[in-house]
Design a protein around this motif. Structure first.
Motif, PDB file in Angstrom:
ATOM      1  N   VAL A  59      46.003 -61.928 -56.294  1.00 23.36           N
ATOM      2  CA  VAL A  59      46.301 -60.498 -56.111  1.00 23.36           C
ATOM      3  C   VAL A  59      45.149 -59.802 -55.393  1.00 23.36           C
ATOM      4  CG1 VAL A  59      46.685 -58.313 -57.330  1.00 23.36           C
ATOM      5  CG2 VAL A  59      47.909 -60.373 -58.038  1.00 23.36           C
ATOM      6  N   GLU A  60      43.927 -60.159 -55.736  1.00 21.60           N
ATOM      7  CA  GLU A  60      42.759 -59.566 -55.069  1.00 21.60           C
ATOM      8  C   GLU A  60      42.772 -59.890 -53.573  1.00 21.60           C
ATOM      9  OE1 GLU A  60      38.235 -60.797 -55.439  1.00 21.60           O
ATOM     10  OE2 GLU A  60      38.977 -59.875 -57.286  1.00 21.60           O
ATOM     11  N   ARG A  61      43.149 -61.098 -53.230  1.00 23.25           N
ATOM     12  CA  ARG A  61      43.134 -61.556 -51.833  1.00 23.25           C
ATOM     13  C   ARG A  61      44.292 -60.992 -51.016  1.00 23.25           C
ATOM     14  NH1 ARG A  61      41.433 -66.698 -49.846  1.00 23.25           N
ATOM     15  NH2 ARG A  61      41.670 -66.733 -47.614  1.00 23.25           N
ATOM     16  N   PHE A  62      45.512 -61.004 -51.613  1.00 20.89           N
ATOM     17  CA  PHE A  62      46.712 -60.655 -50.847  1.00 20.89           C
ATOM     18  C   PHE A  62      47.338 -59.315 -51.232  1.00 20.89           C
ATOM     19  CE2 PHE A  62      46.867 -65.432 -50.842  1.00 20.89           C
ATOM     20  CZ  PHE A  62      46.417 -65.565 -49.548  1.00 20.89           C
ATOM     21  N   GLY A  63      46.856 -58.696 -52.297  1.00 20.22           N
ATOM     22  CA  GLY A  63      47.370 -57.396 -52.685  1.00 20.22           C
ATOM     23  C   GLY A  63      48.542 -57.426 -53.642  1.00 20.22           C
ATOM     24  N   ARG A  64      49.280 -58.516 -53.677  1.00 24.30           N
ATOM     25  CA  ARG A  64      50.409 -58.647 -54.605  1.00 24.30           C
ATOM     26  C   ARG A  64      50.879 -60.095 -54.621  1.00 24.30           C
ATOM     27  NH1 ARG A  64      53.736 -56.551 -50.029  1.00 24.30           N
ATOM     28  NH2 ARG A  64      55.315 -58.148 -49.703  1.00 24.30           N
ATOM     29  N   VAL A  65      51.766 -60.384 -55.551  1.00 22.18           N
ATOM     30  CA  VAL A  65      52.401 -61.694 -55.655  1.00 22.18           C
ATOM     31  C   VAL A  65      53.901 -61.473 -55.586  1.00 22.18           C
ATOM     32  CG1 VAL A  65      52.806 -63.692 -57.142  1.00 22.18           C
ATOM     33  CG2 VAL A  65      50.548 -62.648 -57.075  1.00 22.18           C
ATOM     34  N   ASP A  66      54.575 -62.199 -54.716  1.00 23.97           N
ATOM     35  CA  ASP A  66      56.028 -62.074 -54.601  1.00 23.97           C
ATOM     36  C   ASP A  66      56.769 -63.210 -55.285  1.00 23.97           C
ATOM     37  OD1 ASP A  66      55.981 -59.712 -53.008  1.00 23.97           O
ATOM     38  OD2 ASP A  66      55.428 -60.936 -51.286  1.00 23.97           O
ATOM     39  N   LEU A  67      56.167 -64.384 -55.325  1.00 20.49           N
ATOM     40  CA  LEU A  67      56.846 -65.556 -55.873  1.00 20.49           C
ATOM     41  C   LEU A  67      55.828 -66.466 -56.542  1.00 20.49           C
ATOM     42  CD1 LEU A  67      59.353 -67.448 -56.123  1.00 20.49           C
ATOM     43  CD2 LEU A  67      58.715 -68.369 -53.887  1.00 20.49           C
ATOM     44  N   GLN A  97      52.735 -75.907 -71.877  1.00 19.96           N
ATOM     45  CA  GLN A  97      51.753 -74.823 -71.963  1.00 19.96           C
ATOM     46  C   GLN A  97      51.375 -74.303 -70.581  1.00 19.96           C
ATOM     47  OE1 GLN A  97      50.982 -73.468 -74.956  1.00 19.96           O
ATOM     48  NE2 GLN A  97      50.084 -71.842 -73.724  1.00 19.96           N
ATOM     49  N   GLY A  98      51.400 -75.164 -69.575  1.00 20.66           N
ATOM     50  CA  GLY A  98      51.099 -74.726 -68.212  1.00 20.66           C
ATOM     51  C   GLY A  98      52.079 -73.674 -67.717  1.00 20.66           C
ATOM     52  N   VAL A  99      53.356 -73.854 -68.042  1.00 22.37           N
ATOM     53  CA  VAL A  99      54.373 -72.865 -67.657  1.00 22.37           C
ATOM     54  C   VAL A  99      54.118 -71.547 -68.393  1.00 22.37           C
ATOM     55  CG1 VAL A  99      56.829 -72.302 -67.736  1.00 22.37           C
ATOM     56  CG2 VAL A  99      56.102 -74.605 -67.070  1.00 22.37           C
ATOM     57  N   VAL A 100      53.831 -71.637 -69.678  1.00 20.97           N
ATOM     58  CA  VAL A 100      53.537 -70.434 -70.467  1.00 20.97           C
ATOM     59  C   VAL A 100      52.302 -69.724 -69.910  1.00 20.97           C
ATOM     60  CG1 VAL A 100      52.843 -69.590 -72.751  1.00 20.97           C
ATOM     61  CG2 VAL A 100      54.631 -71.334 -72.553  1.00 20.97           C
ATOM     62  N   ASN A 101      51.265 -70.489 -69.593  1.00 18.00           N
ATOM     63  CA  ASN A 101      50.045 -69.893 -69.032  1.00 18.00           C
ATOM     64  C   ASN A 101      50.325 -69.194 -67.706  1.00 18.00           C
ATOM     65  OD1 ASN A 101      48.586 -70.883 -71.193  1.00 18.00           O
ATOM     66  ND2 ASN A 101      47.854 -72.679 -70.095  1.00 18.00           N
ATOM     67  N   GLY A 102      51.145 -69.810 -66.872  1.00 18.64           N
ATOM     68  CA  GLY A 102      51.502 -69.200 -65.593  1.00 18.64           C
ATOM     69  C   GLY A 102      52.263 -67.904 -65.774  1.00 18.64           C
ATOM     70  N   MET A 103      53.210 -67.910 -66.699  1.00 16.93           N
ATOM     71  CA  MET A 103      53.978 -66.689 -66.950  1.00 16.93           C
ATOM     72  C   MET A 103      53.065 -65.582 -67.464  1.00 16.93           C
ATOM     73  SD  MET A 103      57.466 -68.311 -68.546  1.00 16.93           S
ATOM     74  CE  MET A 103      58.058 -66.724 -69.099  1.00 16.93           C
ATOM     75  N   ARG A 104      52.213 -65.909 -68.412  1.00 19.38           N
ATOM     76  CA  ARG A 104      51.304 -64.893 -68.973  1.00 19.38           C
ATOM     77  C   ARG A 104      50.378 -64.319 -67.903  1.00 19.38           C
ATOM     78  NH1 ARG A 104      49.439 -67.820 -74.545  1.00 19.38           N
ATOM     79  NH2 ARG A 104      51.179 -67.103 -75.814  1.00 19.38           N
ATOM     80  N   ALA A 105      49.869 -65.179 -67.038  1.00 19.90           N
ATOM     81  CA  ALA A 105      48.892 -64.737 -66.040  1.00 19.90           C
ATOM     82  C   ALA A 105      49.518 -63.914 -64.930  1.00 19.90           C
ATOM     83  CB  ALA A 105      48.178 -65.953 -65.444  1.00 19.90           C
ATOM     84  N   PHE A 106      50.726 -64.283 -64.507  1.00 20.37           N
ATOM     85  CA  PHE A 106      51.318 -63.652 -63.324  1.00 20.37           C
ATOM     86  C   PHE A 106      52.311 -62.532 -63.629  1.00 20.37           C
ATOM     87  CE2 PHE A 106      49.691 -67.464 -61.293  1.00 20.37           C
ATOM     88  CZ  PHE A 106      49.262 -66.981 -60.074  1.00 20.37           C
ATOM     89  N   VAL A 107      52.966 -62.561 -64.784  1.00 20.60           N
ATOM     90  CA  VAL A 107      54.048 -61.600 -65.018  1.00 20.60           C
ATOM     91  C   VAL A 107      53.546 -60.157 -65.017  1.00 20.60           C
ATOM     92  CG1 VAL A 107      54.109 -61.540 -67.560  1.00 20.60           C
ATOM     93  CG2 VAL A 107      56.232 -61.324 -66.246  1.00 20.60           C
ATOM     94  N   SER A 108      52.343 -59.916 -65.494  1.00 21.10           N
ATOM     95  CA  SER A 108      51.831 -58.533 -65.484  1.00 21.10           C
ATOM     96  C   SER A 108      51.660 -58.030 -64.049  1.00 21.10           C
ATOM     97  CB  SER A 108      50.510 -58.438 -66.250  1.00 21.10           C
ATOM     98  OG  SER A 108      49.527 -59.252 -65.641  1.00 21.10           O
ATOM     99  N   GLY A 116      59.102 -59.276 -57.542  1.00 18.82           N
ATOM    100  CA  GLY A 116      58.591 -60.626 -57.606  1.00 18.82           C
ATOM    101  C   GLY A 116      59.500 -61.540 -58.419  1.00 18.82           C
ATOM    102  N   HIS A 117      59.239 -62.816 -58.315  1.00 25.10           N
ATOM    103  CA  HIS A 117      60.072 -63.834 -58.967  1.00 25.10           C
ATOM    104  C   HIS A 117      59.211 -64.934 -59.555  1.00 25.10           C
ATOM    105  CE1 HIS A 117      63.623 -62.128 -57.008  1.00 25.10           C
ATOM    106  NE2 HIS A 117      62.858 -62.023 -55.947  1.00 25.10           N
ATOM    107  N   LEU A 118      59.688 -65.492 -60.673  1.00 25.49           N
ATOM    108  CA  LEU A 118      59.101 -66.687 -61.287  1.00 25.49           C
ATOM    109  C   LEU A 118      60.119 -67.808 -61.116  1.00 25.49           C
ATOM    110  CD1 LEU A 118      57.861 -65.208 -64.665  1.00 25.49           C
ATOM    111  CD2 LEU A 118      56.402 -66.067 -62.844  1.00 25.49           C
TER     112      LEU A 118
END
Length: 122
Positions: A59-67, A97-108, A116-118
């Motif tokens: 997010v810092e580099r690109f400003g947002r996450v779309d996917l 746990q990797g999927v859970v970690n990804g959701m927690r980190a990116f969903v906010s 955006g999409h997961l």
């Protein structure tokens, strides 16, 4: 701009594709050169703080996450299970746990952007 059957709708304006991806630490990156359109970050997805760092850096580099595509996985077959629980524990850490970690980190970040999409492939 509307596409007819069998055609791809043109983009309203051309924008470069920007990609951020995490790979297991020590893996050789497919990104051969530094570019503003790509971010490669060694990331152990079983470690929540590393996945959060990947999300924040993206997010810092690109400003947002779309996917976000959670495509990491470890195969754990009968022979691995017969050898002991270490391989099973590693497989669960990455595959679940990797999927859970990804959701927690990116969903906010996705919620904050209002878009955006997961994706979690089989």
């Amino acid at each position: 701009m509307k596409a007819t059957r069998g055609e791809v709708a043109p983009r309203p304006r051309a924008q470069p594709t920007r990609v951020g991806f995490g790979d297991s630490p020590g893996a050789r990156s497919n990104t051969r050169r530094k570019t503003s359109a790509a971010l490669a970050a060694p990331t152990d997805i079983a470690a929540p703080h590393q996945v959060q760092r990947l999300a924040d850096t993206t997010v810092e580099r690109f400003g947002r996450v779309d996917l976000v595509v959670s495509n990491a996985g470890m195969r754990c077959g009968r022979t691995d299970l017969a050898r002991g629980t270490r391989r099973l524990a590693s497989s669960l850490a990455v595959n679940v746990q990797g999927v859970v970690n990804g959701m927690r980190a990116f969903v906010s970040h996705l919620i904050a952007a209002g878009r955006g999409h997961l994706r979690h492939p089989d």
